[in-house]
Design a protein around this motif. Structure first.
Motif, PDB file in Angstrom:
ATOM      1  N   PHE A   6       0.845  -1.194   0.000  1.00  0.00           N
ATOM      2  CA  PHE A   6       0.000   0.000   0.000  1.00  0.00           C
ATOM      3  C   PHE A   6       0.882   1.246   0.000  1.00  0.00           C
ATOM      4  O   PHE A   6       1.765   1.410   0.842  1.00  0.00           O
ATOM      5  CB  PHE A   6      -0.917  -0.002   1.224  1.00  0.00           C
ATOM      6  CG  PHE A   6      -1.982  -1.057   1.160  1.00  0.00           C
ATOM      7  CD1 PHE A   6      -3.245  -0.758   0.679  1.00  0.00           C
ATOM      8  CD2 PHE A   6      -1.717  -2.358   1.553  1.00  0.00           C
ATOM      9  CE1 PHE A   6      -4.229  -1.740   0.604  1.00  0.00           C
ATOM     10  CE2 PHE A   6      -2.684  -3.345   1.478  1.00  0.00           C
ATOM     11  CZ  PHE A   6      -3.940  -3.030   1.001  1.00  0.00           C
ATOM     12  N   PRO A   8      -0.442   4.835  -0.194  1.00  0.00           N
ATOM     13  CA  PRO A   8      -1.563   5.779  -0.334  1.00  0.00           C
ATOM     14  C   PRO A   8      -1.149   7.185  -0.754  1.00  0.00           C
ATOM     15  O   PRO A   8      -1.965   7.931  -1.289  1.00  0.00           O
ATOM     16  CB  PRO A   8      -2.185   5.788   1.068  1.00  0.00           C
ATOM     17  CG  PRO A   8      -1.127   5.259   1.980  1.00  0.00           C
ATOM     18  CD  PRO A   8      -0.332   4.300   1.174  1.00  0.00           C
ATOM     19  N   THR A  11      -0.330   8.863  -5.909  1.00  0.00           N
ATOM     20  CA  THR A  11      -1.611   8.986  -6.616  1.00  0.00           C
ATOM     21  C   THR A  11      -1.621   8.212  -7.926  1.00  0.00           C
ATOM     22  O   THR A  11      -2.688   7.912  -8.463  1.00  0.00           O
ATOM     23  CB  THR A  11      -1.918  10.465  -6.911  1.00  0.00           C
ATOM     24  OG1 THR A  11      -0.833  11.027  -7.658  1.00  0.00           O
ATOM     25  CG2 THR A  11      -2.086  11.258  -5.612  1.00  0.00           C
ATOM     26  N   PRO A  14      -1.131   3.668  -6.094  1.00  0.00           N
ATOM     27  CA  PRO A  14      -1.336   3.493  -4.651  1.00  0.00           C
ATOM     28  C   PRO A  14      -1.249   2.036  -4.196  1.00  0.00           C
ATOM     29  O   PRO A  14      -1.059   1.760  -3.012  1.00  0.00           O
ATOM     30  CB  PRO A  14      -2.740   4.054  -4.420  1.00  0.00           C
ATOM     31  CG  PRO A  14      -3.419   3.937  -5.747  1.00  0.00           C
ATOM     32  CD  PRO A  14      -2.354   4.114  -6.773  1.00  0.00           C
ATOM     33  N   LEU A  47      -7.346   4.453   3.777  1.00  0.00           N
ATOM     34  CA  LEU A  47      -6.703   5.028   2.605  1.00  0.00           C
ATOM     35  C   LEU A  47      -7.011   6.514   2.474  1.00  0.00           C
ATOM     36  O   LEU A  47      -6.134   7.320   2.134  1.00  0.00           O
ATOM     37  CB  LEU A  47      -7.155   4.280   1.351  1.00  0.00           C
ATOM     38  CG  LEU A  47      -6.698   2.819   1.255  1.00  0.00           C
ATOM     39  CD1 LEU A  47      -7.446   2.088   0.153  1.00  0.00           C
ATOM     40  CD2 LEU A  47      -5.195   2.745   1.003  1.00  0.00           C
ATOM     41  N   ARG A  48      -8.234   6.888   2.752  1.00  0.00           N
ATOM     42  CA  ARG A  48      -8.603   8.309   2.700  1.00  0.00           C
ATOM     43  C   ARG A  48      -7.768   9.126   3.677  1.00  0.00           C
ATOM     44  O   ARG A  48      -7.332  10.237   3.383  1.00  0.00           O
ATOM     45  CB  ARG A  48     -10.086   8.474   3.052  1.00  0.00           C
ATOM     46  CG  ARG A  48     -11.061   8.130   1.955  1.00  0.00           C
ATOM     47  CD  ARG A  48     -12.455   8.299   2.498  1.00  0.00           C
ATOM     48  NE  ARG A  48     -13.488   7.923   1.553  1.00  0.00           N
ATOM     49  CZ  ARG A  48     -14.755   7.742   1.907  1.00  0.00           C
ATOM     50  NH1 ARG A  48     -15.117   7.881   3.177  1.00  0.00           N
ATOM     51  NH2 ARG A  48     -15.651   7.405   1.007  1.00  0.00           N
ATOM     52  N   GLY A  50      -4.873   8.322   4.910  1.00  0.00           N
ATOM     53  CA  GLY A  50      -3.440   8.077   4.828  1.00  0.00           C
ATOM     54  C   GLY A  50      -2.879   7.387   6.050  1.00  0.00           C
ATOM     55  O   GLY A  50      -1.719   7.579   6.416  1.00  0.00           O
TER      56      GLY A  50
END
Length: 308
Positions: A6, A8, A11, A14, A47-48, A50
């Protein structure tokens, strides 16, 4: 083995699939070769924000025991199991704690088992937490979600007099009716219809108060979402309504025997054809698409990834 890395903050990329060595189970651990792993709203929120842990997020999986760490009892290599692991679940092999996994019956597919091991357990336990009785009316928010669509089915099959499915958009109406909903309401509607005895809320936020407002006198709302929300105490007083907080993780730690009883009940209902988990499956390397499906609220049932 293949596992998801992952990233994050990247962009462009990801998610990346890496080839790494399989982990080695330590004392009190199982090594499980996964068949499927689940993608949930919890991962999307990580994920939103971070906040994905460096070790990789945990989650639900179904697979077969590949090796036992020292001191592990009650499992053998080759056993089929499902449950929750605390880190690096998005991989072909994971480390599991015996207390957090359970045997999966051979006749249940991996996808169905993953849907039932957690989502079914949440749905059934939320009904029980709400002191559900036959003949009562039940409203379920997030009714097309992994836990929500099973809550609709369970309420109906266990004798609810009326089941109302609340969803974000009308394009999910046919799906939740197929799960047993007698009525379908859209969150944005001014009214959610006649009051109900029990609300199972899997969304949180502003919908918690909407759920309380939908209750009849002496009604109960079970809040099982991590989405938070606030309730006006005055809206409880006049109708003798109550809000019940619920955490399947806490019950699992404090009452493992109760969890096993409910899992057995879920397997029996499934074997009898009274519980039909729905899922949308993608290969591991399409994790980005799976996350987008959850984030857009486009899923019908459980979203999962095949790892084999």
């Amino acid at each position: 083995m293949r596992k998801v890395r992952f990233q994050p903050q990247d962009t462009v990329e990801p998610f990346r699939i890496d080839e790494v060595a399989a982990p080695v189970p330590g004392p009190g651990q199982l090594l499980v070769n996964t068949e499927v792993v689940g993608v949930s709203l919890g991962l999307v929120r990580m994920l939103r924000g971070g906040t994905v842990p460096a070790t990789g997020p945990g989650g639900e999986m179904v697979g077969r025991v590949a090796a036992l760490g020292a001191g592990v009892e009650g499992f053998r290599v080759g056993d089929r199991v499902g449950g929750v692991v605390f880190e690096d679940v998005y991989a072909q092999s994971v480390l599991a704690t015996p207390a957090m996994v359970t045997a999966v019956p051979p006749q249940v597919t991996a996808a169905e088992a993953l849907a039932l091991v957690r989502g079914g357990l949440v749905a059934l336990s939320a009904l029980r937490a709400g002191r559900f009785e036959q003949g009562e009316s039940v409203l379920v928010t997030a009714a097309a979600s992994g836990a929500g669509h099973l809550a609709v089915q369970l309420a109906k099959t266990l004798g609810a007099g009326r089941v109302v499915a609340a969803v974000r958009s009308a394009d999910k109406a046919d799906f939740v009716r197929g799960c047993g909903a007698d009525e379908v309401v859209i969150y944005s509607q001014d009214s959610w219809g006649d009051p109900v005895d029990l609300v199972l809320d899997g969304v949180g936020g502003d919908l918690v108060q909407r759920g309380v407002d939908a209750l009849s006198p002496h009604g109960r709302l079970v809040a099982f979402s991590a989405g938070g929300g606030t309730v006006d105490a005055g809206s409880l007083l006049g109708g003798l309504k109550s809000v019940i907080g619920f955490s399947i993780g806490l019950i699992s730690r404090r009452q493992p025997e109760l969890i096993e009883q409910r899992r057995a009940e879920l397997w029996d209902l499934h074997a009898a054809g009274r519980l039909r988990p729905a899922h949308e499956a993608l290969p591991l390397d399409q994790i980005a698409k799976a996350v987008e499906l959850i984030e857009s609220r486009g899923n019908l049932g459980r979203v999962l990834l095949h790892t084999t």
